[in-house]
Design a protein around this motif. Structure first.
Motif, short mmCIF file in Angstrom:
data_model
loop_
_atom_site.label_atom_id
_atom_site.label_comp_id
_atom_site.label_asym_id
_atom_site.label_seq_id
_atom_site.Cartn_x
_atom_site.Cartn_y
_atom_site.Cartn_z
N HIS A 30 81.28 32.92 -26.40
CA HIS A 30 80.16 32.83 -27.33
C HIS A 30 80.41 31.71 -28.32
CE1 HIS A 30 78.23 36.56 -26.04
NE2 HIS A 30 79.46 37.00 -25.86
N SER A 31 79.33 31.06 -28.71
CA SER A 31 79.44 30.04 -29.75
C SER A 31 78.14 30.01 -30.54
CB SER A 31 79.73 28.67 -29.14
OG SER A 31 78.68 28.28 -28.29
N SER A 32 78.25 29.59 -31.77
CA SER A 32 77.05 29.47 -32.60
C SER A 32 77.15 28.18 -33.41
CB SER A 32 76.88 30.67 -33.52
OG SER A 32 77.97 30.75 -34.40
N ILE A 33 75.99 27.59 -33.64
CA ILE A 33 75.91 26.35 -34.40
C ILE A 33 74.84 26.52 -35.47
CG2 ILE A 33 75.38 23.88 -34.26
CD1 ILE A 33 76.10 24.02 -31.29
N GLU A 34 75.21 26.18 -36.70
CA GLU A 34 74.21 26.22 -37.77
C GLU A 34 73.41 24.92 -37.70
OE1 GLU A 34 73.85 26.84 -42.57
OE2 GLU A 34 75.75 27.25 -41.55
N MET A 35 72.10 25.06 -37.67
CA MET A 35 71.22 23.90 -37.53
C MET A 35 70.78 23.47 -38.92
SD MET A 35 69.14 25.28 -34.24
CE MET A 35 68.47 23.76 -33.70
N TRP A 36 71.32 22.36 -39.39
CA TRP A 36 71.08 21.91 -40.76
C TRP A 36 69.64 21.48 -40.97
CZ3 TRP A 36 74.70 23.11 -44.02
CH2 TRP A 36 75.99 23.27 -43.56
N ASP A 37 69.02 20.95 -39.98
CA ASP A 37 67.65 20.47 -40.18
C ASP A 37 66.63 21.60 -40.12
OD1 ASP A 37 68.05 20.95 -37.50
OD2 ASP A 37 66.87 19.24 -36.83
N MET A 38 67.03 22.83 -39.81
CA MET A 38 66.09 23.94 -39.72
C MET A 38 66.37 25.00 -40.79
SD MET A 38 65.54 24.21 -35.65
CE MET A 38 63.88 24.84 -35.69
N ASP A 39 66.97 24.61 -41.90
CA ASP A 39 67.13 25.44 -43.09
C ASP A 39 67.70 26.83 -42.80
OD1 ASP A 39 67.10 25.90 -45.79
OD2 ASP A 39 65.07 26.71 -45.77
N GLY A 40 68.98 26.84 -42.38
CA GLY A 40 69.68 28.12 -42.25
C GLY A 40 69.56 28.78 -40.90
N ASN A 41 68.81 28.25 -39.96
CA ASN A 41 68.75 28.85 -38.63
C ASN A 41 70.07 28.65 -37.90
OD1 ASN A 41 66.15 29.71 -38.93
ND2 ASN A 41 65.24 27.92 -37.96
N ILE A 42 70.43 29.65 -37.13
CA ILE A 42 71.66 29.59 -36.35
C ILE A 42 71.30 29.68 -34.88
CG2 ILE A 42 73.82 30.77 -35.82
CD1 ILE A 42 73.92 31.66 -38.72
N PHE A 43 71.83 28.76 -34.11
CA PHE A 43 71.59 28.74 -32.67
C PHE A 43 72.78 29.41 -31.99
CE2 PHE A 43 72.20 26.53 -28.57
CZ PHE A 43 71.04 26.96 -27.94
N ASN A 44 72.55 30.54 -31.34
CA ASN A 44 73.60 31.27 -30.62
C ASN A 44 73.52 30.91 -29.14
OD1 ASN A 44 74.55 32.68 -32.87
ND2 ASN A 44 72.85 34.13 -32.69
N SER A 45 74.67 30.70 -28.54
CA SER A 45 74.69 30.41 -27.10
C SER A 45 75.96 31.00 -26.50
CB SER A 45 74.66 28.90 -26.86
OG SER A 45 75.86 28.31 -27.29
N LEU A 46 75.99 30.99 -25.20
CA LEU A 46 77.18 31.45 -24.50
C LEU A 46 77.37 30.63 -23.24
CD1 LEU A 46 76.44 33.41 -21.80
CD2 LEU A 46 75.58 34.82 -23.63
#
Length: 136
Positions: A30-46
């Motif tokens: 699992h990994s997650s990336i905070e998306m700076w251009d989308m104001d606090g949204n976190i993209f979760n992936s695996l």
């Protein structure tokens, strides 16, 4: 007797399988990336990891003089560059796996050797279109 076939070479008569470590599921990373251009949204992936298969077997022909021939046949079976079908226990289902690391053959005594080999099955396991029975 345990059915073992790899790289279209039937190893059932050549080796006596001691242990096969065959995981039923691949590792999930699992990994997650905070998306700076989308104001606090976190993209979760695996992503799926590889399945490591460890085989330990004994090579012991009835005639000790046949040991070099048996060892050469086993070496030829595991000397591959790309994934090949691995049948382990069941003659109708297989898993595409490639040799990873060293194929270790250790002499235990007169006319007896031990085989240790590690294979890896990459995701997806159904690389070729013609596969019908995939052991996942």
């Amino acid at each position: 007797m345990y059915y073992l076939k790899y790289n279209n070479i039937d190893l059932t008569q050549l080796v006596k399988v001691r242990d096969i470590s065959l995981p039923s599921l691949p590792t999930i990373e699992h990994s997650s990336i905070e998306m700076w251009d989308m104001d606090g949204n976190i993209f979760n992936s695996l992503s799926y990891g590889n399945k490591e298969i460890e085989i330990s077997a004994i090579i012991q022909p009835l005639d000790p003089n046949d040991l070099p021939m048996y060892v050469n046949d086993v070496k030829r079976a595991f000397y591959v560059r790309e994934p090949r079908p691995l049948y382990a226990g069941d003659e109708t289902r297989y898993l595409l796996a490639a040799t990873e690391g060293d194929v270790t053959i250790t002499e235990l005594g007169t006319g007896t050797c031990e085989l240790n080999v590690t294979l890896v099955a990459y995701y997806p396991y159904w690389i070729a279109k013609e596969l019908k029975n995939v052991n996942i």
